[in-house]
Design an enzyme around this catalytic site. Structure first.
Site, PDB file in Angstrom:
ATOM      1  NE  ARG A 165      -3.586  -5.983   7.347  1.00  0.00           N
ATOM      2  CZ  ARG A 165      -4.090  -6.370   6.115  1.00  0.00           C
ATOM      3  NH1 ARG A 165      -3.642  -5.794   5.108  1.00  0.00           N
ATOM      4  NH2 ARG A 165      -5.020  -7.230   6.166  1.00  0.00           N
ATOM      5  CG  HIS A 193      -3.670  -9.093  -1.816  1.00  0.00           C
ATOM      6  ND1 HIS A 193      -3.208  -8.300  -0.848  1.00  0.00           N
ATOM      7  CD2 HIS A 193      -3.051 -10.484  -1.559  1.00  0.00           C
ATOM      8  CE1 HIS A 193      -2.391  -9.041   0.077  1.00  0.00           C
ATOM      9  NE2 HIS A 193      -2.562 -10.191  -0.280  1.00  0.00           N
ATOM     10  CB  ALA A 240      -0.975   0.001   1.376  1.00  0.00           C
ATOM     11  CD  GLN A 295       1.662  -7.303   0.374  1.00  0.00           C
ATOM     12  OE1 GLN A 295       2.385  -6.370   0.174  1.00  0.00           O
ATOM     13  NE2 GLN A 295       1.142  -7.825   1.359  1.00  0.00           N
ATOM     14  CB  SER A 337       3.264  -3.734   7.392  1.00  0.00           C
ATOM     15  OG  SER A 337       2.217  -4.389   6.914  1.00  0.00           O
ATOM     16  CG  ASP A 356      -3.445   0.606  -6.888  1.00  0.00           C
ATOM     17  OD1 ASP A 356      -2.552   0.229  -7.766  1.00  0.00           O
ATOM     18  OD2 ASP A 356      -3.035   1.080  -5.591  1.00  0.00           O
TER      19      ASP A 356
END
Ligand SMILES: [Zn+2]
Length: 252
Positions: free
Chosen positions: A37, A124, A25, A104, A199, A107
């Protein structure tokens, strides 16, 4: 080594010929896409929002689906565009050094920036497509959002009447095995694994770092916050991604 992008770059990074990149992200936050997150993340501030992307709630509750569709309408925001971090990875590919780009993110901004779709593995899924949970029929998000604009807040599958959902991997839903296998191969077959803006707490994706290290790759982590793999990394960079990444790939 932790901190700034080293100048000059270490030889092993400058000379790497097969770089597998893993993005999360953090790569897209400079493009106005929220981090879910992180400290200011959507789910951190509103844990209830996590239900929108949890399969059991989505299937059971039409109101959750209506809220989820409204959230998906955000992908049409006119100011969402690739940033310098995405463009740096396009440069890496043009240099002929990109082994694979594992993301991940859902978009589609890597492809929008110019990364070749065949190099991008969307672990994802993607928010730009819609799948029927019953028959698997796949259609475009644009078509679904057009139906929502026309007054249907929870559009059903036009083939079988089943529940439609964005073609993203929700909690409670398995990752696509073929995509995951290809990602594991790319992690096992690289000189450098470059993990950016993730992360590294969500498995099985986080395990790709271990796969790369176990196969002798150098590991570079670029993330604002510490990750569980910082101790394993050859280089950890805390600088903002959109300024650090162009220099790390020798494009800036
Ligand atoms: Zn269907």
């Amino acid at each position: 080594m932790t901190g700034a992008v080293p100048d000059p770059l270490p030889d092993w990074l400058r000379d790497a010929r097969r770089v597998t990149v893993l993005t999360g992200a953090g790569v897209s936050t400079d493009s106005g896409i929220p981090d879910y997150r992180g400290p200011q993340g959507v789910w951190t501030r509103d844990p209830d929002a996590e239900k929108l992307v949890t399969l059991s709630y989505y299937v059971a509750d039409p109101e959750i689906r209506r809220r989820a569709w409204r959230m998906r309408a955000d992908v049409r925001a006119p100011d969402v565009a690739p940033n310098a971090g995405h463009r740096a990875l396009v440069d890496l590919e043009r240099q002929g050094r990109l082994r694979a780009l594992l993301t991940q993110n859902v978009d589609g901004l890597h492809q929008a920036a110019g990364s070749s779709p065949e190099h991008v593995l969307e672990l994802h899924g993607t928010v730009h497509a819609v799948e029927c949970l019953s028959c698997g029929d796949r259609t475009s998000m644009d078509d679904a959002l057009a139906r929502i604009d026309a007054g249907d807040p929870d559009p059903a599958c036009l083939v079988c009447g089943g529940i439609l959902k964005s073609a993203t991997v929700s909690f409670g839903q398995a990752l696509d095995e073929r995509v995951l296998d290809a990602a594991a191969q790319a992690a096992a077959d690289c000189d450098v694994l470059l993990a950016v803006g993730t992360s590294l707490v969500v498995y099985p994706v986080a395990g790709l770092v271990e796969v790369a290290a176990a196969h002798g790759a150098r590991v570079v982590i670029v993330n604002a916050e510490p990750t569980p793999f910082d101790g394993l990394a050859d280089l950890v960079v805390r600088e903002p991604i959109s300024t650090a990444l162009p220099r790390l790939v020798g494009a800036g």
